[in-house]
Structures are given as C-alpha cells and as structure tokens.
Motif scaffolding. Structure first.
Motif, PDB file in Angstrom:
ATOM      1  N   ARG A   1       0.819  -1.216   0.000  1.00 35.47           N
ATOM      2  CA  ARG A   1       0.000   0.000   0.000  1.00 35.47           C
ATOM      3  C   ARG A   1       0.850   1.262   0.000  1.00 35.47           C
ATOM      4  NH1 ARG A   1      -5.325  -0.676   1.043  1.00 35.47           N
ATOM      5  NH2 ARG A   1      -6.015  -2.720   1.731  1.00 35.47           N
ATOM      6  N   GLY A   2       2.132   1.125   0.229  1.00 33.05           N
ATOM      7  CA  GLY A   2       2.982   2.305   0.281  1.00 33.05           C
ATOM      8  C   GLY A   2       2.868   3.067   1.580  1.00 33.05           C
ATOM      9  N   TRP A   3       2.396   2.408   2.636  1.00 33.72           N
ATOM     10  CA  TRP A   3       2.251   3.082   3.925  1.00 33.72           C
ATOM     11  C   TRP A   3       3.567   3.147   4.686  1.00 33.72           C
ATOM     12  CZ3 TRP A   3      -3.008   0.979   6.238  1.00 33.72           C
ATOM     13  CH2 TRP A   3      -4.059   1.523   5.487  1.00 33.72           C
ATOM     14  N   LEU A   4       4.554   2.391   4.256  1.00 35.46           N
ATOM     15  CA  LEU A   4       5.881   2.450   4.852  1.00 35.46           C
ATOM     16  C   LEU A   4       6.837   3.075   3.847  1.00 35.46           C
ATOM     17  CD1 LEU A   4       6.187  -1.029   6.612  1.00 35.46           C
ATOM     18  CD2 LEU A   4       5.720   1.175   7.674  1.00 35.46           C
ATOM     19  N   VAL A   5       7.561   4.089   4.283  1.00 37.22           N
ATOM     20  CA  VAL A   5       8.512   4.785   3.417  1.00 37.22           C
ATOM     21  C   VAL A   5       9.861   4.839   4.122  1.00 37.22           C
ATOM     22  CG1 VAL A   5       6.755   6.166   2.253  1.00 37.22           C
ATOM     23  CG2 VAL A   5       7.810   7.026   4.349  1.00 37.22           C
ATOM     24  N   GLN A   6      10.900   5.087   3.347  1.00 34.65           N
ATOM     25  CA  GLN A   6      12.240   5.163   3.916  1.00 34.65           C
ATOM     26  C   GLN A   6      12.394   6.412   4.774  1.00 34.65           C
ATOM     27  OE1 GLN A   6      14.175   4.531  -0.021  1.00 34.65           O
ATOM     28  NE2 GLN A   6      15.597   3.246   1.125  1.00 34.65           N
ATOM     29  N   VAL A  15       9.512   4.016   8.001  1.00 30.60           N
ATOM     30  CA  VAL A  15       8.576   4.661   8.924  1.00 30.60           C
ATOM     31  C   VAL A  15       7.225   4.794   8.234  1.00 30.60           C
ATOM     32  CG1 VAL A  15      10.392   5.903  10.154  1.00 30.60           C
ATOM     33  CG2 VAL A  15       9.322   6.948   8.149  1.00 30.60           C
ATOM     34  N   ASP A  16       6.215   5.136   9.026  1.00 29.22           N
ATOM     35  CA  ASP A  16       4.871   5.305   8.476  1.00 29.22           C
ATOM     36  C   ASP A  16       4.815   6.513   7.542  1.00 29.22           C
ATOM     37  OD1 ASP A  16       3.718   3.130   9.699  1.00 29.22           O
ATOM     38  OD2 ASP A  16       3.221   4.240  11.525  1.00 29.22           O
ATOM     39  N   TYR A  17       4.025   6.364   6.510  1.00 29.57           N
ATOM     40  CA  TYR A  17       3.802   7.452   5.560  1.00 29.57           C
ATOM     41  C   TYR A  17       2.987   8.541   6.254  1.00 29.57           C
ATOM     42  CZ  TYR A  17       1.987   9.783   1.361  1.00 29.57           C
ATOM     43  OH  TYR A  17       1.638  10.706   0.410  1.00 29.57           O
ATOM     44  N   LYS A  18       3.549   9.748   6.356  1.00 29.46           N
ATOM     45  CA  LYS A  18       2.936  10.808   7.150  1.00 29.46           C
ATOM     46  C   LYS A  18       1.602  11.284   6.588  1.00 29.46           C
ATOM     47  CE  LYS A  18       7.400  12.549   8.805  1.00 29.46           C
ATOM     48  NZ  LYS A  18       8.337  13.706   8.853  1.00 29.46           N
ATOM     49  N   THR A  21      -3.214   9.778   6.287  1.00 30.38           N
ATOM     50  CA  THR A  21      -4.567  10.191   6.679  1.00 30.38           C
ATOM     51  C   THR A  21      -5.006  11.479   6.000  1.00 30.38           C
ATOM     52  OG1 THR A  21      -3.651  11.363   8.594  1.00 30.38           O
ATOM     53  CG2 THR A  21      -4.345   9.074   8.921  1.00 30.38           C
ATOM     54  N   SER A  22      -4.195  11.988   5.090  1.00 25.14           N
ATOM     55  CA  SER A  22      -4.555  13.236   4.413  1.00 25.14           C
ATOM     56  C   SER A  22      -5.633  12.962   3.365  1.00 25.14           C
ATOM     57  CB  SER A  22      -3.321  13.853   3.744  1.00 25.14           C
ATOM     58  OG  SER A  22      -3.676  14.991   2.994  1.00 25.14           O
ATOM     59  N   THR A  23      -6.714  13.705   3.440  1.00 26.10           N
ATOM     60  CA  THR A  23      -7.812  13.546   2.485  1.00 26.10           C
ATOM     61  C   THR A  23      -7.712  14.528   1.325  1.00 26.10           C
ATOM     62  OG1 THR A  23      -9.166  15.016   3.856  1.00 26.10           O
ATOM     63  CG2 THR A  23      -9.390  12.629   4.213  1.00 26.10           C
ATOM     64  N   SER A  24      -6.592  15.228   1.246  1.00 27.31           N
ATOM     65  CA  SER A  24      -6.373  16.149   0.132  1.00 27.31           C
ATOM     66  C   SER A  24      -5.827  15.376  -1.068  1.00 27.31           C
ATOM     67  CB  SER A  24      -5.395  17.254   0.533  1.00 27.31           C
ATOM     68  OG  SER A  24      -5.058  18.060  -0.584  1.00 27.31           O
ATOM     69  N   TYR A  25      -6.484  15.501  -2.184  1.00 25.28           N
ATOM     70  CA  TYR A  25      -6.065  14.783  -3.392  1.00 25.28           C
ATOM     71  C   TYR A  25      -4.674  15.213  -3.829  1.00 25.28           C
ATOM     72  CZ  TYR A  25      -6.138  13.216  -8.273  1.00 25.28           C
ATOM     73  OH  TYR A  25      -5.832  12.637  -9.473  1.00 25.28           O
ATOM     74  N   TRP A  26      -4.363  16.496  -3.694  1.00 31.10           N
ATOM     75  CA  TRP A  26      -3.095  17.024  -4.196  1.00 31.10           C
ATOM     76  C   TRP A  26      -1.914  16.589  -3.340  1.00 31.10           C
ATOM     77  CZ3 TRP A  26      -3.912  18.482  -8.867  1.00 31.10           C
ATOM     78  CH2 TRP A  26      -5.151  19.013  -9.226  1.00 31.10           C
ATOM     79  N   ASP A  27      -2.165  16.249  -2.077  1.00 33.88           N
ATOM     80  CA  ASP A  27      -1.065  15.753  -1.245  1.00 33.88           C
ATOM     81  C   ASP A  27      -0.527  14.420  -1.751  1.00 33.88           C
ATOM     82  OD1 ASP A  27      -1.127  17.934   0.384  1.00 33.88           O
ATOM     83  OD2 ASP A  27      -2.346  16.992   1.951  1.00 33.88           O
ATOM     84  N   HIS A  28      -1.396  13.637  -2.349  1.00 28.76           N
ATOM     85  CA  HIS A  28      -0.995  12.312  -2.827  1.00 28.76           C
ATOM     86  C   HIS A  28      -0.519  12.332  -4.277  1.00 28.76           C
ATOM     87  CE1 HIS A  28      -2.656  10.421   0.788  1.00 28.76           C
ATOM     88  NE2 HIS A  28      -3.701  11.226   0.649  1.00 28.76           N
ATOM     89  N   LEU A  29      -0.677  13.461  -4.945  1.00 33.34           N
ATOM     90  CA  LEU A  29      -0.232  13.570  -6.336  1.00 33.34           C
ATOM     91  C   LEU A  29       1.247  13.950  -6.343  1.00 33.34           C
ATOM     92  CD1 LEU A  29      -1.634  13.248  -9.097  1.00 33.34           C
ATOM     93  CD2 LEU A  29      -1.797  15.736  -9.197  1.00 33.34           C
TER      94      LEU A  29
END
Length: 420
Positions: A1-6, A15-18, A21-29
C-alpha cells in the motif's frame, strides 16, 4: 500500500507514511509515491503486457521490404531500455544480481538484438537485392524464435499472485534438481556415444555421426528409433541402443520424475512460507537508495539521454532533483492521477477506522497474523540484519576505510597486550 517509506535520516529504516490520513487529493499527487513497491509492480506488469503487445504486432505484420515500422521501433526501444536496466543493476550489485530470470531475460534480449542487427544489415542493401531478403528473413526468424520466451517472461511479473509465485518457486527448485539428472545423463551419453562412434569406425569411415547423435537425442526425448540400427554393426549397435534407451527412459527419466515430485511436495507443503519469502524478496527489489530516482525501464532511457548526460554532471543536487521530479510527474501522470484518487479514498477509510478506535487497515494479512509468533531478536535475525545491511549513506570507499581503521586499532590492542 505504500504506507511504509524510507526514513530520511536513516534510509535503512522504514517509517509510516505521514500523509496516510490526508484527504487532500493534491497531497498524494506526488511523483515520489512511485517508490511504493505496489505501484512499481503494477507499472511493470502493464509495461510487460504492452511489450508483449508490441511483439505480437511486429511478428504478425511482416514487412516484405524489410523497413521498420512504428511497432517494431517501439519494440526495439523497449528492449534497449531493458538491456540498459540490466546492465546498470549488474554494475551496481555485481555477480550476486545474476540469477535464473536474469539469464532468461538476457537470452531474450540477445535474440532481439540479433534480430535488430540483422534487420539493419538488410536495410543496408537495396530493395530487391537477394541479400536484403535473406537478412530480412533471418531477422524475422530470430524474432519468431523468441515468442515462447516473451510469454514466459510474464510469469516474472505475476509472481506477486500466490499461485504463480508458488509455481515459480517449484520451477526454480526443479531446475536445480535437474542438475543431478543432466549430470548422470552426460556421463551415460558420453560413454554410449564413444561406443557408437567406435562401431562406426570399423569400416575406416566415420559417416554415421549425425545419425547417432540424432538417435540418442530422440531416445532422451522419449521417441527412440530402432529401425536404423538393424544394419549398424550388427548385433552390437542394436544391443547398445536398446541398453541406452532402457537406461535413459526407464531409469534416468524416472529418477527425474521422482526428483520433481519430491521438490513439488516439499514446496507445496510450505507454500505460504515460500510465497511470503518470494514476496519479501520481490518487495526488497523495489527498494531504492534515497537519492535514486524511479525511472522504470524503458523510461530509464529518458533519464539517461535527457537528464543524466546533459544535466547531472554540472547541475546542483537540489535543482537536479527538482528537475527529475518534474520529469517523473509528466511520465507517470496517468498512473499518479489514479493512485492519488485511491490513496485519498483510503485516507477517508483510515480516518473512519481511527474515529472508531480500530486499526487503520480492515484487512489482516497473513504475515500480520504471525506477528506474535516470531521472535526475531531471540532467533538472532535482528543482529544478523544489522551486520549485513549495507551503508547507503556513506560512500563505499569510506566505509571500507573505517573498517580498516577499526581492524588496525584491534591489531594495536593485540600488540600492546603482547608487549605487556
């Protein structure tokens, strides 16, 4: 899922992907999200299917004049990208990178390279020239010859599915077990071949070598031909061939079947463990150094031609990294648009689960069920991993100098103790 990142401070830790829990579409782009093994694997599967599609189009649309069309051009460009990727990984990892699938892929790429070279030779002759037709036909023959390898290559990217993953482990073990069979077959075949050649030289003529070799190969493949040995140094030739056929078909092939059966039972009994080991190995292959950009073949050609050669040698690190992000954003934009939407949807579910005091993920994976059963520290795995993990933050030469300095200090301590 990509929830763990370097971890940015320690690349060997995850570590956990910070922004989970962000519901902003642009944060994940974000083009850096392509570091997630899930997305890299999905893109590799898509590229492999597209690669197979280019091959199917090229082999089914033969150009009588020998000219390259767009489909064939894309096929050879993809092949060049895969070749460059293999060379780069072998250069970085060394001999330990070389394995069964690397040999398989390199054989396929070699056949396609020969096909491309012969096509270029054909284009060097005028239309209607016999040499042009000859090399053009030879090029298509090499291209058609590689068809089974193209389809088998897909298995390499389907190993994340349990069925294919387990079967690939079985296939790998069977290939190793086959070495015993081929070792026995080699010595048996050499002995009988020498006997047949000796019988053929009885009349001072060595004119049946091809017939002997072909008959022995037919016997190994389960289709012996006894009729040809009726007049071959009777009765010794026919008797020898009967004995050879009996040894190969009745004894050696049954030994091979028994080895395969044993390997299959051993793997299927521990299919989950074998699959999880393969899955972990597959995941680790997608983990990259912190300063390495994600350019999956054949996009590595874009990195090499348009980024590394013209910019990397003079541009400062921050600007070059920003330029790479822009290029990756353009290349992976179709996939990023989809993954950003999926991650945003998952973020809503994670928030909903947390509001109810539940875990972030609804699905409990098999490796999570064994979390309480494994004592990695007690079994010594933690210490072993700490000793063998590479240092990706420091230069390799600097690391070796530090180790040498440590050994010199230990040597000094030993000398002091001897003097005392």
């Amino acid at each position: 899922r990509g929830w763990l990142v370097q971890d940015e401070d320690d690349p060997t830790r995850f570590v956990d992907y910070k922004l989970k829990t962000s519901t902003s579409y642009w944060d994940h782009l974000d083009p850096d999200r392509m570091r997630a093994p899930l997305y890299q694997n999905a893109l590799q599967v898509f590229i492999s299917i597209l690669y197979l599609g280019f091959y199917t189009g090229a082999i089914n649309t033969i150009n009588p004049t020998g000219d390259l069309d767009i489909i064939e051009g894309l096929l050879y460009i993809f092949t060049l990208g895969f070749l460059c990727d293999e060379i780069a990984k072998f250069w970085k990892v060394g001999k330990y990178y070389f394995g069964f699938w690397n040999s398989f892929n390199n054989t396929l790429y070699a056949l396609l390279t020969v096909s491309f070279v012969t096509r270029m030779i054909a284009l060097g002759h005028h239309v209607g020239d016999s040499n042009r037709n000859k090399f053009n036909e030879l090029s298509y023959n090499f291209l058609a010859f590689s068809a089974p390898m193209f389809w088998c290559r897909l298995l390499l990217y389907f190993d994340t599915f349990r069925f294919f993953g387990t079967m690939l482990v079985v296939l790998k073990v069977m290939m190793k077990e086959s070495l015993i069979f081929f070792a026995l077959l080699f010595f048996v075949s050499i002995g009988f071949l020498q006997a047949f050649v000796g019988l053929d030289q009885e009349d001072q003529k060595l004119d049946a070598t091809n017939f002997i070799i072909q008959s022995m190969i037919n016997a190994v493949m389960g289709s012996p031909e006894f009729s040809g040995f009726d007049n071959f140094a009777p009765p010794f030739g026919l008797i020898l061939y009967y004995i050879f056929t009996f040894i190969v078909i009745v004894l050696l092939l049954n030994i091979l079947v028994a080895l395969y059966n044993s390997a299959y039972e051993d793997i299927t009994e521990h299919s989950i463990d074998e699959y999880m080991a393969l899955f972990a190995q597959k995941t680790c292959q997608f983990v990259r150094a912190p300063d390495e950009n994600v350019f999956i073949a054949p996009f590595n050609l874009i990195e090499l031609v348009f980024l590394v050669l013209p910019f990397e040698w003079w541009m400062d690190k921050d600007s070059y990294e920003r330029l790479n992000d822009y290029v990756m954003a353009v290349i992976y934009s179709p996939l990023l648009l989809v993954t950003a939407a999926l991650e945003t949807r998952v973020a809503y579910r994670v928030r909903f689960n947390r509001s109810r005091g539940e875990t972030d993920e609804d699905t409990i994976e098999e490796w999570e069920q064994m979390d309480g059963e494994c004592d990695f520290e007690g079994d010594g795995w933690v210490k072993k991993c700490e000793e063998t993990k590479p240092n990706v933050e420091s230069d390799g030469t600097l690391v070796q100098i530090k180790e040498l300095r440590k050994e010199i200090e230990e040597l000094k301590e030993m000398l002091r103790s001897l003097k005392g």
